[in-house]
Write an enzyme that holds these catalytic residues in place. Structure first.
Site, PDB file in Angstrom:
ATOM      1  N   HIS A 253       0.835  -1.208   0.000  1.00 39.05           N
ATOM      2  CA  HIS A 253       0.000   0.000   0.000  1.00 39.05           C
ATOM      3  C   HIS A 253       0.866   1.253   0.000  1.00 39.05           C
ATOM      4  O   HIS A 253       0.553   2.247  -0.664  1.00 39.05           O
ATOM      5  CB  HIS A 253      -0.899   0.035   1.248  1.00 39.05           C
ATOM      6  CG  HIS A 253      -1.905  -1.058   1.311  1.00 39.05           C
ATOM      7  ND1 HIS A 253      -1.823  -2.088   2.226  1.00 39.05           N
ATOM      8  CD2 HIS A 253      -3.021  -1.294   0.580  1.00 39.05           C
ATOM      9  CE1 HIS A 253      -2.850  -2.900   2.062  1.00 39.05           C
ATOM     10  NE2 HIS A 253      -3.588  -2.450   1.073  1.00 39.05           N
TER      11      HIS A 253
ATOM     12  N   LYS B 213      -1.195  -6.767  -8.240  1.00 39.39           N
ATOM     13  CA  LYS B 213      -1.354  -8.125  -7.705  1.00 39.39           C
ATOM     14  C   LYS B 213      -2.771  -8.641  -7.969  1.00 39.39           C
ATOM     15  O   LYS B 213      -2.968  -9.755  -8.384  1.00 39.39           O
ATOM     16  CB  LYS B 213      -1.073  -8.162  -6.199  1.00 39.39           C
ATOM     17  CG  LYS B 213      -1.247  -9.560  -5.635  1.00 39.39           C
ATOM     18  CD  LYS B 213      -0.809  -9.652  -4.204  1.00 39.39           C
ATOM     19  CE  LYS B 213      -1.881  -9.239  -3.240  1.00 39.39           C
ATOM     20  NZ  LYS B 213      -2.894 -10.262  -2.949  1.00 39.39           N
TER      21      LYS B 213
END
Ligand code: PAF
Length: 285
Positions: A35, A150
């Protein structure tokens, strides 16, 4: 100093009052280096004069299992400290009862790409993701949004939605961030048992071993799938299972009959209750 708000009613005005362009990083919290990489990318894209906003919201309607929703980590305080440290300007942390009306009845559904892979094993998951992303875009009105590569099916669906619904947001993908042992970062990793955590890099190793077949010019998908499966299952610990393993065309998400670029070898695996996903691009050598 970071501004933090959970107020759905005032968030739009708040983002309008902040200096543009506005980059948003939608998250469900439990922030990790992956993140933080998205936040840094967002800052790079808007520059020091722009605004970086993060949303932290464990979106109930994208969970297909109640236990997964209940056990999803929610370390809001430390998440906000990380955001502050990374120079995030605004954190939007809505509460579910104010974010969804109790009788909300409109969902965004993608009818093609979402029916495969994760969409097949997690019915309703992508309706929940697309719906929350639309709501966040409507509320925050960002110039751009940064998502991790991802979740490649997720980002493909968001791109498709933005294209098909003419939404004025640029979607930016950022490469998967990995642990030194190769495990893709995920908020779910911390819920693995020590034994399963130690074993989990097998997922990336298996995909990588199969992708090496491209060097030999192999074009038969079965060869890639067999190789990956062999590595995934060899001496796997108890509790490990494969949810799906597929070699697909990135545009259509359909299984390929011959391996030509661009194709992706994608898998979802369970360690007990914990479901991890990963993928690798198969290069045409
Ligand atoms: O990738 C995630 O964390 C979530 O699916 C998202 C995009 C924040 C929507 O809840």
């Amino acid at each position: 100093m970071i501004k933090v708000t959970s107020d759905v009613k005032t968030i739009t005005q708040m983002t309008r009052d902040l200096p543009g362009p506005l980059a948003v990083v939608p998250t469900m919290g439990a922030l990790h280096e992956g993140h933080l990489a998205l936040i840094r990318r967002a800052r790079q894209l808007v520059g020091p004069g722009g605004t970086v906003a993060i949303s932290i919201f464990v979106n109930p309607i994208q969970f297909d299992r109640l236990s997964d929703l209940t056990n999803y980590p929610r370390p809001l305080k430390s998440d906000l400290a990380l955001c502050e440290k990374e120079g995030v300007d605004l954190a939007f942390t809505p509460q579910k009862d104010f974010f969804y009306h109790s009788d909300h009845s409109v969902l965004v559904t993608e009818s093609l790409l979402s029916k495969r892979l994760c969409g097949l094993s997690r019915p309703g998951h992508f309706d929940g993701v697309l719906t929350v992303v639309v709501k966040l875009f409507n509320l925050l009105q960002p110039t751009l949004a940064v998502f991790g590569d991802k979740d490649f099916q997720q980002i493909a669906l968001i791109r498709r939605m933005v294209r098909d619904l003419n939404m004025p947001v640029k979607i930016v993908g950022h490469p998967t961030v990995r642990e030194p042992d190769g495990l893709a970062l995920s908020s779910r990793n911390i819920r693995l048992t020590p034994e399963h955590r130690k074993d989990a890099p097998r997922i990336q190793r298996s995909l990588s071993a199969a992708s090496n077949l491209a060097v030999t010019g192999e074009q038969n998908p079965a060869a890639y799938l067999q190789c990956a499966k062999k590595h995934l299952l060899a001496n796997a610990p108890e509790g490990f299972s494969i949810d799906y393993l597929e070699l697909i065309d990135t545009k259509s998400m359909q299984a390929v009959s011959r391996v030509t670029r661009p194709a992706v070898l994608a898998t979802a695996c369970y360690y007990g209750e914990i479901r991890l996903i990963d993928h690798i691009n198969i290069q045409d050598q």
